[in-house]
Motif scaffolding. Structure first.
Motif, mmCIF file in Angstrom:
data_model
loop_
_atom_site.group_PDB
_atom_site.id
_atom_site.type_symbol
_atom_site.label_atom_id
_atom_site.label_comp_id
_atom_site.label_asym_id
_atom_site.label_seq_id
_atom_site.Cartn_x
_atom_site.Cartn_y
_atom_site.Cartn_z
ATOM 1 N N LEU A 1 35.386 49.915 48.041
ATOM 2 C CA LEU A 1 34.475 50.038 46.800
ATOM 3 C C LEU A 1 35.510 50.337 45.722
ATOM 4 C CD1 LEU A 1 31.364 51.892 48.157
ATOM 5 C CD2 LEU A 1 31.706 49.637 46.935
ATOM 6 N N ARG A 2 36.522 51.193 46.080
ATOM 7 C CA ARG A 2 37.604 51.598 44.946
ATOM 8 C C ARG A 2 38.214 50.453 44.762
ATOM 9 N NH1 ARG A 2 40.691 55.885 47.466
ATOM 10 N NH2 ARG A 2 42.207 55.358 46.273
ATOM 11 N N ALA A 3 38.554 49.560 45.413
ATOM 12 C CA ALA A 3 39.298 48.230 44.984
ATOM 13 C C ALA A 3 38.411 47.422 44.202
ATOM 14 C CB ALA A 3 39.933 47.637 46.368
ATOM 15 N N ILE A 4 37.276 47.219 44.590
ATOM 16 C CA ILE A 4 36.246 46.509 43.952
ATOM 17 C C ILE A 4 36.142 46.988 42.307
ATOM 18 C CG2 ILE A 4 33.972 45.796 43.458
ATOM 19 C CD1 ILE A 4 33.906 45.572 46.532
ATOM 20 N N ALA A 5 36.214 48.295 42.329
ATOM 21 C CA ALA A 5 35.785 49.016 40.997
ATOM 22 C C ALA A 5 37.061 48.905 40.232
ATOM 23 C CB ALA A 5 35.537 50.541 41.353
ATOM 24 N N VAL A 6 38.424 48.793 40.577
ATOM 25 C CA VAL A 6 39.290 48.851 39.935
ATOM 26 C C VAL A 6 39.358 47.336 39.282
ATOM 27 C CG1 VAL A 6 41.946 48.543 40.007
ATOM 28 C CG2 VAL A 6 40.822 50.381 41.072
ATOM 29 N N ALA A 7 39.226 46.360 40.213
ATOM 30 C CA ALA A 7 39.275 44.789 39.729
ATOM 31 C C ALA A 7 37.974 44.530 38.971
ATOM 32 C CB ALA A 7 39.259 43.911 40.950
ATOM 33 N N ARG A 8 36.919 44.959 39.247
ATOM 34 C CA ARG A 8 35.909 44.444 38.690
ATOM 35 C C ARG A 8 34.787 45.840 38.042
ATOM 36 N NH1 ARG A 8 34.168 40.335 43.024
ATOM 37 N NH2 ARG A 8 33.772 42.316 43.807
ATOM 38 N N PRO A 9 35.089 46.432 37.116
ATOM 39 C CA PRO A 9 34.361 47.781 37.019
ATOM 40 C C PRO A 9 32.937 47.374 36.338
ATOM 41 C CG PRO A 9 36.263 47.578 35.656
ATOM 42 C CD PRO A 9 36.427 46.421 36.362
ATOM 43 N N ALA A 10 31.924 47.977 36.972
ATOM 44 C CA ALA A 10 30.571 47.511 36.648
ATOM 45 C C ALA A 10 29.751 48.946 36.659
ATOM 46 C CB ALA A 10 29.957 46.652 37.546
ATOM 47 N N TRP A 11 28.439 48.966 36.408
ATOM 48 C CA TRP A 11 27.797 50.029 36.273
ATOM 49 C C TRP A 11 27.565 50.812 37.443
ATOM 50 C CZ3 TRP A 11 23.466 51.283 39.313
ATOM 51 C CH2 TRP A 11 22.982 50.068 39.920
ATOM 52 N N TRP A 12 27.478 50.171 38.655
ATOM 53 C CA TRP A 12 27.298 50.734 39.970
ATOM 54 C C TRP A 12 28.460 51.157 40.444
ATOM 55 C CZ3 TRP A 12 29.731 48.458 44.437
ATOM 56 C CH2 TRP A 12 30.350 47.559 44.232
ATOM 57 N N ASN A 13 29.635 50.911 40.028
ATOM 58 C CA ASN A 13 31.027 51.725 40.626
ATOM 59 C C ASN A 13 31.762 52.243 39.442
ATOM 60 O OD1 ASN A 13 32.414 49.431 39.124
ATOM 61 N ND2 ASN A 13 32.657 48.436 41.028
#
Length: 181
Positions: A152-164
Motif C-alpha cells: 500500500l505504501r508503494a502504491i501510495a507513493v506511485a499513485r496518491p489517492a484519497w484512500w491512501n
C-alpha cells in the motif's frame, strides 16, 4: 457475540480505509473491490450469525478464532507499549499514526473481546480445541499485515489517492528525508 465480532472487525478495516491507509486486500484488488468484498462478507456473516443452526458452530468458531488471531497479530506485530493493566496498546499501526491510536485500539479490543466471548458463550457443538488451530495464524497474519502495508505504501507513493492519502504523505516524507541525508 459473533455478530459483534463481525461488525467490529468490519469497523476496524473500514476505519483504516477512512483514515487513508487502505484496508486489507486493497493493494491487491483496489479499494472499491476490497471495500465491497468486506461489506458483502460482513453482511453475509451478520445474517448467518443471526440465523445459524448448531451445525454451523464449527464455521463460526473458525470465524471468531481468525478474528481473534487478527487482533492478536496487530497487538503483537506493531509498535506498542504496555498499559498500567499490562495489556498492549498500539502506538502506531499500518501508517495510522499515534493520533488515531486512541480510536483504533478500542475498535481492536472490542472485536477481540467479542471474539473471546463468542468462543466461550456460543458455538457449543464445535470442538473446544478448535480455536487453538488459529494460534499459528498470529505470526502469519502479522507478516501479511506488514506485507500489505508495504504494498500500500508503494502504491501510495506511485499513485496518491484519497484512500491512501496518509500513506502517500508518509511516503513522500520518507523519500524526501532519504534524499536529504
Amino acid at each position: 457475540m459473533t455478530r459483534v465480532t463481525t461488525v467490529a472487525t468490519a469497523g476496524h478495516v473500514f476505519f483504516e480505509l477512512a483514515a487513508g491507509v487502505g484496508m486489507p486486500f486493497a493493494s491487491l484488488l483496489g479499494p472499491v473491490p476490497a471495500a465491497t468484498a468486506w461489506a458483502v462478507g460482513t453482511g453475509m456473516a451478520w445474517h448467518a450469525a443471526g440465523n445459524r443452526p448448531a451445525a454451523d458452530d464449527r464455521a463460526f468458531t473458525v470465524l471468531n478464532s481468525v478474528s481473534l488471531a487478527a487482533v492478536s497479530a496487530h497487538l503483537t506485530g506493531w509498535p506498542h507499549r504496555r498499559t498500567r493493566l499490562g495489556i498492549p496498546w498500539l502506538t502506531d499501526c499500518e501508517g495510522l499514526g499515534p493520533r488515531l491510536m486512541p480510536f483504533y485500539n478500542p475498535i481492536l479490543y472490542v472485536s477481540g473481546a467479542a471474539a473471546v466471548a463468542a468462543l466461550i458463550l456460543e458455538n457449543d457443538s464445535a470442538p473446544r480445541r478448535l480455536p487453538l488451530l488459529a494460534l499459528p495464524l498470529v505470526p502469519l497474519l502479522a507478516a501479511a499485515q506488514h506485507a500489505e502495508h508495504r504494498r500500500l505504501r508503494a502504491i501510495a507513493v506511485a499513485r496518491p489517492a484519497w484512500w491512501n492519502r496518509r500513506l502517500a504523505a508518509t511516503g513522500r516524507f520518507a523519500r524526501h528525508s532519504a534524499a536529504t541525508l
